[in-house]
Design a protein around this motif. Sequence first.
Motif, PDB file in Angstrom:
ATOM      1  N   PRO A 150     -58.408  59.575   1.872  1.00 26.32           N
ATOM      2  CA  PRO A 150     -58.540  60.939   1.536  1.00 26.32           C
ATOM      3  C   PRO A 150     -59.536  61.679   2.579  1.00 26.32           C
ATOM      4  O   PRO A 150     -60.637  61.080   2.967  1.00 26.32           O
ATOM      5  CB  PRO A 150     -59.280  60.992   0.045  1.00 26.32           C
ATOM      6  CG  PRO A 150     -58.828  59.738  -0.305  1.00 26.32           C
ATOM      7  CD  PRO A 150     -58.668  58.666   0.684  1.00 26.32           C
ATOM      8  N   SER A 151     -59.329  62.921   2.823  1.00 25.77           N
ATOM      9  CA  SER A 151     -60.429  63.709   3.631  1.00 25.77           C
ATOM     10  C   SER A 151     -61.602  63.909   2.833  1.00 25.77           C
ATOM     11  O   SER A 151     -61.716  63.643   1.488  1.00 25.77           O
ATOM     12  CB  SER A 151     -59.783  65.073   4.080  1.00 25.77           C
ATOM     13  OG  SER A 151     -59.778  65.859   2.839  1.00 25.77           O
ATOM     14  N   GLU A 152     -62.599  64.269   3.508  1.00 23.88           N
ATOM     15  CA  GLU A 152     -63.915  64.404   2.759  1.00 23.88           C
ATOM     16  C   GLU A 152     -63.707  65.427   1.909  1.00 23.88           C
ATOM     17  O   GLU A 152     -64.342  65.592   0.814  1.00 23.88           O
ATOM     18  CB  GLU A 152     -65.289  64.981   3.803  1.00 23.88           C
ATOM     19  CG  GLU A 152     -66.358  65.052   3.227  1.00 23.88           C
ATOM     20  CD  GLU A 152     -67.326  65.121   4.356  1.00 23.88           C
ATOM     21  OE1 GLU A 152     -68.766  64.914   4.002  1.00 23.88           O
ATOM     22  OE2 GLU A 152     -67.280  65.255   5.639  1.00 23.88           O
ATOM     23  N   ALA A 153     -63.157  66.608   2.075  1.00 25.93           N
ATOM     24  CA  ALA A 153     -62.721  67.692   1.179  1.00 25.93           C
ATOM     25  C   ALA A 153     -61.832  66.994   0.006  1.00 25.93           C
ATOM     26  O   ALA A 153     -62.320  67.652  -1.431  1.00 25.93           O
ATOM     27  CB  ALA A 153     -61.958  69.220   1.534  1.00 25.93           C
ATOM     28  N   ALA A 154     -60.982  66.310   0.007  1.00 28.91           N
ATOM     29  CA  ALA A 154     -60.332  65.590  -0.927  1.00 28.91           C
ATOM     30  C   ALA A 154     -61.196  64.749  -2.053  1.00 28.91           C
ATOM     31  O   ALA A 154     -61.194  64.825  -3.235  1.00 28.91           O
ATOM     32  CB  ALA A 154     -59.205  64.765  -0.552  1.00 28.91           C
ATOM     33  N   PHE A 155     -62.049  64.004  -1.331  1.00 27.25           N
ATOM     34  CA  PHE A 155     -62.990  63.247  -2.050  1.00 27.25           C
ATOM     35  C   PHE A 155     -64.156  64.205  -3.121  1.00 27.25           C
ATOM     36  O   PHE A 155     -64.029  63.754  -4.230  1.00 27.25           O
ATOM     37  CB  PHE A 155     -63.927  62.311  -1.313  1.00 27.25           C
ATOM     38  CG  PHE A 155     -63.496  61.103  -0.539  1.00 27.25           C
ATOM     39  CD1 PHE A 155     -63.157  60.148  -1.556  1.00 27.25           C
ATOM     40  CD2 PHE A 155     -63.365  61.043   0.665  1.00 27.25           C
ATOM     41  CE1 PHE A 155     -62.701  58.857  -0.930  1.00 27.25           C
ATOM     42  CE2 PHE A 155     -62.781  59.915   1.531  1.00 27.25           C
ATOM     43  CZ  PHE A 155     -62.362  58.808   0.373  1.00 27.25           C
ATOM     44  N   GLU A 156     -64.267  65.343  -2.570  1.00 29.88           N
ATOM     45  CA  GLU A 156     -65.175  66.114  -3.136  1.00 29.88           C
ATOM     46  C   GLU A 156     -64.417  66.968  -4.212  1.00 29.88           C
ATOM     47  O   GLU A 156     -64.728  66.968  -5.414  1.00 29.88           O
ATOM     48  CB  GLU A 156     -65.844  67.333  -2.250  1.00 29.88           C
ATOM     49  CG  GLU A 156     -67.048  66.716  -1.332  1.00 29.88           C
ATOM     50  CD  GLU A 156     -67.646  67.592  -0.409  1.00 29.88           C
ATOM     51  OE1 GLU A 156     -67.645  68.806  -0.915  1.00 29.88           O
ATOM     52  OE2 GLU A 156     -68.535  66.950   0.232  1.00 29.88           O
ATOM     53  N   SER A 157     -63.205  67.483  -3.700  1.00 29.88           N
ATOM     54  CA  SER A 157     -62.490  68.257  -4.930  1.00 29.88           C
ATOM     55  C   SER A 157     -61.839  67.401  -6.060  1.00 29.88           C
ATOM     56  O   SER A 157     -61.908  67.895  -7.010  1.00 29.88           O
ATOM     57  CB  SER A 157     -61.787  69.321  -4.251  1.00 29.88           C
ATOM     58  OG  SER A 157     -60.591  68.471  -3.569  1.00 29.88           O
ATOM     59  N   ILE A 158     -60.999  66.528  -5.348  1.00 32.09           N
ATOM     60  CA  ILE A 158     -60.491  65.602  -6.666  1.00 32.09           C
ATOM     61  C   ILE A 158     -61.155  64.494  -7.197  1.00 32.09           C
ATOM     62  O   ILE A 158     -60.949  64.351  -8.334  1.00 32.09           O
ATOM     63  CB  ILE A 158     -59.188  65.082  -5.859  1.00 32.09           C
ATOM     64  CG1 ILE A 158     -58.370  66.345  -5.211  1.00 32.09           C
ATOM     65  CG2 ILE A 158     -58.275  64.158  -6.700  1.00 32.09           C
ATOM     66  CD1 ILE A 158     -57.242  65.589  -4.169  1.00 32.09           C
ATOM     67  N   LEU A 159     -61.901  63.757  -6.348  1.00 32.44           N
ATOM     68  CA  LEU A 159     -62.860  62.679  -6.977  1.00 32.44           C
ATOM     69  C   LEU A 159     -63.881  62.946  -7.346  1.00 32.44           C
ATOM     70  O   LEU A 159     -64.676  62.223  -8.199  1.00 32.44           O
ATOM     71  CB  LEU A 159     -62.526  61.315  -6.145  1.00 32.44           C
ATOM     72  CG  LEU A 159     -61.222  60.937  -5.776  1.00 32.44           C
ATOM     73  CD1 LEU A 159     -61.413  59.788  -4.543  1.00 32.44           C
ATOM     74  CD2 LEU A 159     -60.460  60.244  -7.086  1.00 32.44           C
ATOM     75  N   LYS A 160     -64.520  64.308  -7.244  1.00 32.44           N
ATOM     76  CA  LYS A 160     -65.766  64.720  -7.322  1.00 32.44           C
ATOM     77  C   LYS A 160     -66.802  63.758  -6.860  1.00 32.44           C
ATOM     78  O   LYS A 160     -68.059  63.565  -7.307  1.00 32.44           O
ATOM     79  CB  LYS A 160     -65.978  64.851  -8.951  1.00 32.44           C
ATOM     80  CG  LYS A 160     -65.108  65.643  -9.555  1.00 32.44           C
ATOM     81  CD  LYS A 160     -64.982  67.137  -9.039  1.00 32.44           C
ATOM     82  CE  LYS A 160     -63.989  67.610  -9.866  1.00 32.44           C
ATOM     83  NZ  LYS A 160     -62.875  68.660  -9.223  1.00 32.44           N
ATOM     84  N   LEU A 161     -66.579  63.207  -5.501  1.00 31.88           N
ATOM     85  CA  LEU A 161     -67.575  62.322  -4.945  1.00 31.88           C
ATOM     86  C   LEU A 161     -68.235  63.157  -3.684  1.00 31.88           C
ATOM     87  O   LEU A 161     -67.469  63.477  -2.696  1.00 31.88           O
ATOM     88  CB  LEU A 161     -66.921  61.041  -4.519  1.00 31.88           C
ATOM     89  CG  LEU A 161     -66.455  60.132  -5.457  1.00 31.88           C
ATOM     90  CD1 LEU A 161     -65.774  58.862  -4.968  1.00 31.88           C
ATOM     91  CD2 LEU A 161     -67.451  59.635  -6.598  1.00 31.88           C
ATOM     92  N   ARG A 162     -69.528  63.113  -3.611  1.00 29.13           N
ATOM     93  CA  ARG A 162     -70.017  63.649  -2.377  1.00 29.13           C
ATOM     94  C   ARG A 162     -71.009  62.381  -1.867  1.00 29.13           C
ATOM     95  O   ARG A 162     -71.599  61.881  -2.552  1.00 29.13           O
ATOM     96  CB  ARG A 162     -70.892  65.027  -2.690  1.00 29.13           C
ATOM     97  CG  ARG A 162     -69.932  66.224  -3.129  1.00 29.13           C
ATOM     98  CD  ARG A 162     -70.883  67.324  -3.615  1.00 29.13           C
ATOM     99  NE  ARG A 162     -70.131  68.298  -4.162  1.00 29.13           N
ATOM    100  CZ  ARG A 162     -69.453  68.373  -4.991  1.00 29.13           C
ATOM    101  NH1 ARG A 162     -69.082  67.253  -5.786  1.00 29.13           N
ATOM    102  NH2 ARG A 162     -68.601  69.360  -5.420  1.00 29.13           N
ATOM    103  N   ALA A 163     -70.848  62.296  -0.595  1.00 30.01           N
ATOM    104  CA  ALA A 163     -71.439  60.992   0.005  1.00 30.01           C
ATOM    105  C   ALA A 163     -73.175  60.773  -0.394  1.00 30.01           C
ATOM    106  O   ALA A 163     -73.494  60.022  -0.783  1.00 30.01           O
ATOM    107  CB  ALA A 163     -71.251  61.036   1.392  1.00 30.01           C
ATOM    108  N   GLY A 164     -73.821  62.284  -0.131  1.00 31.91           N
ATOM    109  CA  GLY A 164     -75.171  62.056  -0.471  1.00 31.91           C
ATOM    110  C   GLY A 164     -75.450  61.751  -1.988  1.00 31.91           C
ATOM    111  O   GLY A 164     -76.153  60.913  -2.222  1.00 31.91           O
ATOM    112  N   GLU A 165     -74.915  62.407  -3.005  1.00 32.37           N
ATOM    113  CA  GLU A 165     -75.090  62.163  -4.367  1.00 32.37           C
ATOM    114  C   GLU A 165     -74.328  61.089  -4.810  1.00 32.37           C
ATOM    115  O   GLU A 165     -74.944  60.139  -5.810  1.00 32.37           O
ATOM    116  CB  GLU A 165     -74.425  63.128  -5.094  1.00 32.37           C
ATOM    117  CG  GLU A 165     -74.818  64.781  -4.927  1.00 32.37           C
ATOM    118  CD  GLU A 165     -74.241  65.962  -5.665  1.00 32.37           C
ATOM    119  OE1 GLU A 165     -73.299  65.558  -6.373  1.00 32.37           O
ATOM    120  OE2 GLU A 165     -74.423  66.998  -5.083  1.00 32.37           O
TER     121      GLU A 165
END
Length: 189
Positions: free
Chosen positions: A80-95
């Motif tokens: 997944p792209s970084e945007a997909a990680f954030e929007s779909i999986l609710k994963l942000r690298a820092g957090e």
Amino acid sequence: MERRKPRVLLIIIPCLCLLVLLSLNLPEIAPEEKSINGLYRKVMAGTGRKRVAGEVSLCMLGEMMVSMLPSDLAFTVFVPSEAAFESILKLRAGESLTKEKINNTYALLSRVMAFSAVPQHLPSSSLPFNGEISFDSVSGFRLKAWRSLDKTLFVNNVSAERVDLSKDEIIVHVISGVLMDAEFEQSLE
């Protein structure tokens, strides 16, 4: 009764392989690391040989996902792209990579990797235009891939943002969504 043995083995063997992959004692990753595997080569098909078109990197979560695969075996993974990680999986690298959350993040990424990794090389040039090919991921999840006439790669109706990145024996395609079965998708909601 003898005819049922091959069918049972087709179910048991992939399940055992997945269990082995998931039970490996995988290394902890420090949140401050910027890259796990480093740069990926952008490989273009040439005449008989592959040409390297440049080097790129994945987002940190994508790097973690790819690092779960053995680099000396032929795999293709749809990351997944970084945007997909954030929007779909609710994963942000820092957090998501803090000490308190790293194990949950790793478990979630390993599950997504099982849906997204295919134990064979699938460069975009091997996929047909407007005709799909089907294959199973390491978890047994059915994937269907094709290329549109404008050469965009699609897998299970999710378009690729970048294709044909390679690291050792692994081919990586960065996609604009997340590949998962309905049960896993429901568990995220």
